[in-house]
Design a protein around this motif. Structure first.
Motif, short mmCIF file in Angstrom:
data_model
loop_
_atom_site.label_atom_id
_atom_site.label_comp_id
_atom_site.label_asym_id
_atom_site.label_seq_id
_atom_site.Cartn_x
_atom_site.Cartn_y
_atom_site.Cartn_z
N GLY A 244 -53.77 -17.60 -12.48
CA GLY A 244 -54.00 -18.12 -13.82
C GLY A 244 -54.81 -17.15 -14.65
N ALA A 245 -55.83 -16.57 -14.03
CA ALA A 245 -56.65 -15.57 -14.73
C ALA A 245 -55.81 -14.36 -15.11
CB ALA A 245 -57.82 -15.15 -13.84
N TYR A 246 -54.95 -13.95 -14.20
CA TYR A 246 -54.09 -12.78 -14.47
C TYR A 246 -53.21 -13.05 -15.70
CZ TYR A 246 -50.42 -9.28 -13.92
OH TYR A 246 -49.51 -8.27 -14.15
N THR A 247 -52.65 -14.26 -15.79
CA THR A 247 -51.79 -14.61 -16.92
C THR A 247 -52.57 -14.52 -18.24
OG1 THR A 247 -50.46 -16.08 -15.54
CG2 THR A 247 -50.35 -16.43 -17.92
N ALA A 248 -53.79 -15.02 -18.23
CA ALA A 248 -54.61 -14.98 -19.44
C ALA A 248 -54.96 -13.54 -19.81
CB ALA A 248 -55.89 -15.79 -19.22
N LEU A 249 -55.27 -12.73 -18.83
CA LEU A 249 -55.61 -11.32 -19.08
C LEU A 249 -54.39 -10.56 -19.59
CD1 LEU A 249 -57.84 -10.77 -15.94
CD2 LEU A 249 -58.61 -10.54 -18.32
N LYS A 250 -53.24 -10.85 -19.01
CA LYS A 250 -52.01 -10.16 -19.44
C LYS A 250 -51.70 -10.46 -20.89
CE LYS A 250 -47.23 -9.28 -18.09
NZ LYS A 250 -46.15 -9.61 -17.13
N ALA A 251 -51.94 -11.70 -21.28
CA ALA A 251 -51.69 -12.08 -22.68
C ALA A 251 -52.55 -11.28 -23.65
CB ALA A 251 -51.96 -13.59 -22.84
N LYS A 252 -53.68 -10.78 -23.14
CA LYS A 252 -54.59 -9.97 -23.97
C LYS A 252 -54.40 -8.48 -23.71
CE LYS A 252 -56.88 -13.38 -25.96
NZ LYS A 252 -56.88 -13.58 -27.42
N GLY A 253 -53.44 -8.14 -22.86
CA GLY A 253 -53.22 -6.73 -22.52
C GLY A 253 -54.32 -6.14 -21.66
N ARG A 254 -55.02 -7.01 -20.92
CA ARG A 254 -56.17 -6.57 -20.11
C ARG A 254 -55.87 -6.58 -18.61
NH1 ARG A 254 -61.21 -7.31 -21.45
NH2 ARG A 254 -61.48 -5.81 -19.78
N GLU A 255 -54.64 -6.88 -18.21
CA GLU A 255 -54.38 -7.11 -16.80
C GLU A 255 -54.56 -5.87 -15.93
OE1 GLU A 255 -52.12 -6.83 -19.09
OE2 GLU A 255 -50.28 -5.89 -18.37
N LYS A 256 -54.52 -4.68 -16.52
CA LYS A 256 -54.62 -3.47 -15.70
C LYS A 256 -56.04 -2.91 -15.62
CE LYS A 256 -49.82 -2.03 -16.42
NZ LYS A 256 -48.91 -0.97 -16.92
N ASP A 257 -56.94 -3.38 -16.46
CA ASP A 257 -58.29 -2.82 -16.42
C ASP A 257 -59.36 -3.84 -16.03
OD1 ASP A 257 -58.21 -2.65 -20.02
OD2 ASP A 257 -58.86 -4.30 -18.76
N VAL A 258 -58.92 -4.98 -15.52
CA VAL A 258 -59.86 -5.98 -15.02
C VAL A 258 -59.60 -6.18 -13.52
CG1 VAL A 258 -60.66 -8.36 -15.15
CG2 VAL A 258 -60.04 -7.14 -17.24
N LEU A 259 -60.66 -6.10 -12.73
CA LEU A 259 -60.55 -6.27 -11.28
C LEU A 259 -60.60 -7.77 -10.96
CD1 LEU A 259 -60.62 -4.38 -8.65
CD2 LEU A 259 -63.03 -5.07 -8.51
N ILE A 260 -59.56 -8.27 -10.29
CA ILE A 260 -59.53 -9.68 -9.88
C ILE A 260 -59.61 -9.74 -8.36
CG2 ILE A 260 -58.25 -11.85 -9.90
CD1 ILE A 260 -56.78 -10.88 -12.39
N VAL A 261 -60.56 -10.52 -7.84
CA VAL A 261 -60.68 -10.70 -6.39
C VAL A 261 -60.69 -12.20 -6.08
CG1 VAL A 261 -61.88 -8.52 -5.99
CG2 VAL A 261 -63.20 -10.58 -6.51
N SER A 262 -60.27 -12.56 -4.86
CA SER A 262 -60.11 -13.97 -4.56
C SER A 262 -60.31 -14.25 -3.07
CB SER A 262 -58.71 -14.43 -5.01
OG SER A 262 -58.63 -15.83 -5.03
#
Length: 340
Positions: A244-262
């Motif tokens: 879900g976080a990835y989808t929100a970041l992608k919508a802002k064009g931020r998916e490649k420069d934000v580190l997501i861990v889970s």
């Protein structure tokens, strides 16, 4: 479940089943809020009660119990709540299983406190009760707990994140589970410990609850980005929240420069690691929890020895971007071991 396994396993094998030589597999069906058993003289009866019978984590747990029952010649009955939080359904399942003559019950409590009186009645009748994945409150309400060390799971990805940020100034969003839920609290605190910060550290710019849900994870991330558009590290309670976080970041064009861990290690989440949507996840093993639980009940039936205390069923950090001094496995391993 926020929950939950191929098996780097060291599954305990029960030795010769003296006195239960006639045991044969009878894997019984599951049903929401109900249980089922079948007759079979001489068979060790084992009950498995999960929160639901639809969550992939619990589906894998049931698979582990069924295989262990087959391997050990036990008779398995299963039941599940109609929804996550269905304590009444789990109480009914316990009562039905005790009446059917089970030797032991494995349970993932939907309500860690409310289920305790029903468990106490079962134990008073000589039934071994083992909590899987989620501890009761108090933990001593059951004979034993087989579960992931959730604090360590969070700590591992915190350590990974610290190494991956390589000295960058972190602006962290934590997408959590819900207030007071032990699994979520332990993972959150473990992440902070692994990253080397306290709960009030100024690098934490946003914290939101998601219930472990993908849609709510997306909303939470959108809210956090509104609060601070420069967030560059996102910790999530589980992989649906991460996606879900990835989808929100992608919508802002931020998916490649934000580190997501889970945390979790489901197959969907592990594939997301392989695809680069999630940097790393701590993988847990529900199949192993159930298998060891069944074997513990069979051992109890054989010689009266009860499992006790806490058994850590293990985790592995899964990533294809390994960091120095942080132990990890790649997604090839993770996909062989995932659940769901």
């Amino acid at each position: 479940m926020p929950r939950t396994t191929r098996l780097p396993s060291s599954l305990l094998r029960v030795a010769a089943l003296t006195g239960v030589a006639a045991l044969t597999l009878t894997a019984c069906g599951s049903g929401s809020g109900s249980s089922s058993t079948s007759a079979g003289s001489g068979k060790v009866k084992v009950g498995l009660i999960t929160k639901t019978d639809t969550n992939p984590f619990f589906v894998k747990m049931k698979e582990g119990a069924e295989k262990a029952a087959k391997d050990n010649g036990a008779q398995l009955s299963t039941a599940a709540g109609k929804f996550d939080g269905d304590n009444a359904g789990q109480v009914t399942a316990i009562e039905n299983m005790v009446a059917s003559g089970v030797k032991g019950i494995l349970i993932t409590p939907s309500d860690s406190k409310a289920i305790v009186p029903a468990i106490a009645k079962a134990r008073a009748k000589g039934v071994l009760v083992i909590a899987l994945d989620t501890p009761t409150e108090p933990q001593s309400a059951v004979d034993a707990l087989f579960a992931t060390d959730n604090l360590d799971a969070g700590k591992r990805i915190g350590q990974y994140s610290k190494a991956a940020m390589k000295g960058k100034t972190a602006k962290i969003a934590t997408l959590d589970l819900a207030p007071g839920v032990s699994v979520g609290v332990q993972r959150h605190n473990g992440f902070l410990q692994g990253f080397g910060i306290g709960a009030k550290d100024k690098s934490i710019v946003c914290s939101q609850d998601t219930g472990g849900d993908q849609a709510k994870g997306q909303t939470a991330m959108e809210n956090c980005l509104q609060k601070d558009p420069d967030i560059n590290l996102v910790y999530t309670i589980n992989e649906p929240a991460a996606l879900g976080a990835y989808t929100a970041l992608k919508a802002k064009g931020r998916e490649k420069d934000v580190l997501i861990v889970s945390v979790d290690g489901g197959c969907t989440g592990t594939r997301a690691v392989k695809d680069g949507k999630i940097a790393a996840t701590s993988q847990q093993y529900p199949l192993k929890m159930a298998a060891q639980g069944v074997e513990a009940v069979v051992t109890y039936a054989k010689n009266g020895k009860k499992a006790s205390g806490y058994t850590d069923t293990g985790i592995n950090l899964i990533t294809d971007k390994a960091q120095a001094k942080v132990a990890s496995k790649d997604t090839s391993f993770g996909l062989k071991s995932c659940w769901g």
